[in-house]
Motif scaffolding. Structure first.
Motif, short mmCIF file in Angstrom:
data_model
loop_
_atom_site.label_atom_id
_atom_site.label_comp_id
_atom_site.label_asym_id
_atom_site.label_seq_id
_atom_site.Cartn_x
_atom_site.Cartn_y
_atom_site.Cartn_z
N UNK A 236 1.08 -1.36 -0.02
CA UNK A 236 -0.07 0.01 -0.02
C UNK A 236 0.79 1.35 -0.04
N UNK A 237 0.70 2.12 -0.88
CA UNK A 237 1.40 3.41 -1.15
C UNK A 237 0.94 4.50 0.08
N UNK A 238 1.88 5.37 0.24
CA UNK A 238 1.40 6.51 1.05
C UNK A 238 0.59 7.49 0.55
N UNK A 239 -0.01 8.07 1.24
CA UNK A 239 -1.13 9.06 0.73
C UNK A 239 -0.65 10.37 0.96
N UNK A 240 -1.22 11.44 0.33
CA UNK A 240 -0.88 12.82 0.39
C UNK A 240 -1.29 13.38 1.72
N UNK B 95 2.89 20.95 7.77
CA UNK B 95 2.60 19.99 8.80
C UNK B 95 3.18 18.70 8.65
N UNK B 96 4.01 18.11 9.38
CA UNK B 96 4.84 16.96 9.34
C UNK B 96 4.63 15.96 10.66
N UNK C 271 11.58 1.77 10.01
CA UNK C 271 11.09 2.03 11.48
C UNK C 271 11.97 0.97 12.19
N UNK C 272 11.53 -0.13 12.13
CA UNK C 272 12.14 -1.39 12.75
C UNK C 272 13.45 -1.55 12.57
N UNK C 273 14.16 -0.83 11.68
CA UNK C 273 15.79 -0.78 11.61
C UNK C 273 16.32 0.16 12.48
N UNK C 274 15.45 1.11 13.13
CA UNK C 274 15.94 2.19 14.17
C UNK C 274 16.05 3.39 13.58
N UNK C 275 15.60 3.67 12.37
CA UNK C 275 15.81 5.08 11.81
C UNK C 275 14.24 5.68 11.98
N UNK C 276 14.49 7.09 11.89
CA UNK C 276 13.15 8.08 11.97
C UNK C 276 12.49 8.27 10.73
N UNK C 277 11.27 8.44 10.42
CA UNK C 277 10.76 8.82 9.17
C UNK C 277 9.93 9.96 9.41
N UNK C 278 10.14 10.81 8.54
CA UNK C 278 9.66 12.10 8.66
C UNK C 278 8.17 12.04 7.44
N UNK C 279 7.00 12.00 7.88
CA UNK C 279 6.04 11.94 7.03
C UNK C 279 5.30 13.45 6.89
N UNK C 280 5.15 13.84 5.52
CA UNK C 280 4.93 15.27 5.29
C UNK C 280 3.55 15.32 4.78
N UNK C 281 2.87 16.46 5.19
CA UNK C 281 1.52 16.75 4.33
C UNK C 281 1.62 16.97 3.06
N UNK D 87 3.79 12.17 -0.88
CA UNK D 87 3.42 10.77 -0.88
C UNK D 87 4.77 9.81 -0.57
N UNK D 88 5.82 10.83 -0.26
CA UNK D 88 7.13 9.93 0.21
C UNK D 88 7.58 10.60 1.47
N UNK D 89 8.40 9.81 2.39
CA UNK D 89 8.80 9.99 3.76
C UNK D 89 10.22 10.11 3.66
N UNK D 90 10.88 11.03 4.25
CA UNK D 90 12.23 11.28 4.91
C UNK D 90 12.62 10.37 5.55
N UNK D 91 13.82 9.80 5.34
CA UNK D 91 14.44 8.69 6.33
C UNK D 91 15.80 9.41 7.03
N UNK D 92 15.72 9.44 8.28
CA UNK D 92 16.66 10.10 9.17
C UNK D 92 17.59 8.65 9.67
N UNK D 93 19.08 8.93 9.94
CA UNK D 93 19.80 7.90 10.68
C UNK D 93 19.77 8.42 11.97
#
Length: 489
Positions: free
Chosen positions: A5-9, A39-40, A102-112, A115-121
């Motif tokens: 399932x893809x991310x939604x806007x 909003x994120x 998320x289960x690998x220990x990274x942080x994901x920023x979801x953005x209003x 449809x894509x999220x930024x992955x932080x180490x």
């Protein structure tokens, strides 16, 4: 398999879907924030990521930015390309990718509106520190052992082999656990056909859970049943690197400190890292002792029972008299008594292994000394049987990697000697040796380099030459028969 399932806007819908997937787990951290006016939501798992690093490093820097994005897509492009944030190479577009990150220990920023999220180490996993392996004792050499985290283990190998040819491929195995598996090899030394074959078999693995590299062995090795495995294991990065330099492959599994080495040959069970840091003559002497200990552990109980039951005249008269007197005082037949003692020793070993370490040592000592002595004095067991079984058990500790097949084989030899005499011993020995010689380890002879005979058997087989001769032509699996052109079935 249904598509992910893809991310939604819509940000709130993504957060709701995420919480539904993880059942509103208490350790799932979702914090709505405003980043540069958009909003994120910051998503992470507590304990796997560090909140302090996220807030201090990331948000403090963004709050000082003068960029004002018009929508979520503009903010995503700005974060990915125009900031110095500690970002992963990839971003997330589906719920499956979001779960994996998320289960690998990274942080994901979801953005209003994106449809894509930024992955932080921001990984901050707690793990067992690097310690000396308890199962592989060495006098010299590195004291480091593998840890439980895959990335730490890969870094230990990379630190020892500092060449650009060391290649690491990762894949996911385990339907329930989604465990990360690493296939490591030197692309200049490892045969391409072998790498391709192992990679294909790993990709075809269908297993519900994966917690150790040994789970993968039945999926990798093919052919008829054998007591001996075609893969070896090590807890030492130095040993794994030595195997990589021979053109072999190493498989690491996240959460396991044991590296699987393929292909693995019969002669390698009798080698250790200390062999290459001591004098060649002494290393050769120790290897001969190990070969003798293996055949002693497997054959001695069966041969003893066979001679005592069918050809007692082979014993010296003094020894024969003592054996006959001891057996006359015990209620069981000789070969059943031997089987009973072997099984009791295995029970003692298992009890000492599974109990906490201080209690386990006490149980082993009590069972071995007090119970054994009492059984002999009470006439339940005979002294020659106990001595023979104890000697074979000690011999098996010399070759711990062959403990499992040696334990079963010595019981089979006891039955063969007790039921069929010398003919049974010789027949079973012939079957065992034929099986070993007929085995292949991923297209290579399991008995290499001894059978078929190659130059490597002289340099580093049962005996070992000095480093001057070894350095002239280092061993490689490509030197073995079938090393360059093994089939791809």
């Amino acid at each position: 398999m249904q598509p992910e399932e893809s991310l939604l806007p819509q940000l709130q819908q993504n957060i709701q879907l995420l919480k539904q997937r993880f059942g509103n787990s208490i350790d799932l951290y979702t914090k709505p924030v405003q980043i540069l006016g958009i909003p994120c939501c910051l998503c992470m798992f507590e304990g796997l990521s560090t909140i302090e690093r996220l807030w201090v490093v990331v948000l403090d820097m963004l709050s000082k930015s003068e960029f004002h994005p018009q929508d979520g897509e503009a903010l995503f492009d700005y974060l990915q390309t125009q900031t110095d944030l500690p970002l992963e190479n990839s971003y997330v577009e589906t719920m499956g990718q979001l779960r994996t990150q998320l289960t690998a220990g990274t942080t994901v920023i979801l953005i209003e509106g994106c449809c894509k999220g930024v992955v932080l180490s921001t990984q901050n996993m707690q793990f067992r520190s690097i310690q000396e392996p308890s199962g592989e004792g060495n006098v010299r050499g590195s004291r480091e052992g593998f840890s439980d985290l895959l990335r730490i283990n890969i870094s230990l190998l990379r630190r020892l082999i500092r060449t650009e040819t060391l290649t690491v491929e990762t894949l996911i195995c385990g339907e329930r656990t989604a465990t990360e598996v690493a296939l490591i090899y030197d692309r200049d030394l490892a045969p391409p056909e072998l790498v391709s074959r192992v990679r294909d078999r790993l990709n075809q693995v269908q297993i519900p859970v994966l917690f150790d590299s040994s789970y993968l062995v039945p999926f990798l090795q093919r052919g008829r049943f054998s007591f001996f495995q075609q893969a070896g294991y090590t807890e030492r990065p130095a040993t794994a690197c030595a195997k990589l330099c021979e053109g072999k492959l190493v498989v690491l599994v996240n959460g396991s400190p044991f590296a699987m080495v393929i292909p693995y040959f019969f002669s390698e069970h009798f080698q250790s890292l200390d062999d290459y840091s001591t004098k060649a003559y002494f290393a050769s002497f120790i290897r001969v002792i190990k070969y003798g200990a293996f055949f002693l552990a497997v054959l001695l109980p069966g041969v003893f029972v066979s001679i005592a039951e069918y050809t007692p005249e082979l014993f010296p008269p003094q020894l024969l008299y003592k054996i006959a007197a001891a057996e006359a005082a015990t209620p069981l037949p000789l070969f059943l008594e031997m089987v009973l003692v072997i099984v009791l020793l295995e029970i003692v070993r298992e009890a000492g292994l599974r109990l906490p370490r201080p209690i386990g040592h006490s149980v082993s000592l009590v069972a071995a000394i007090i119970v054994g002595d009492a059984a002999v004095k009470a006439g339940i067991l005979s002294t020659p049987i106990v001595i023979t079984a104890a000697l074979t058990t000690i011999s098996m500790f010399v070759i711990p990697s062959l403990y499992e097949p040696a334990t079963v084989l010595r019981i089979l030899f006891v039955f063969a000697g007790g039921l069929f005499g010398p003919f049974g011993i010789l027949a079973l020995l012939f079957i065992m040796l034929t099986s070993i010689c007929g085995m292949e380890s991923f297209g290579l002879p399991y008995t290499a380099p001894l059978i078929p005979w190659t130059n490597g058997a002289v340099r580093d087989g049962v005996l070992r030459t000095n480093w001057k001769q070894l350095a002239q032509r280092p061993f490689s699996v490509n030197d073995l028969p079938g090393g360059d052109t093994h089939d791809t079935k």
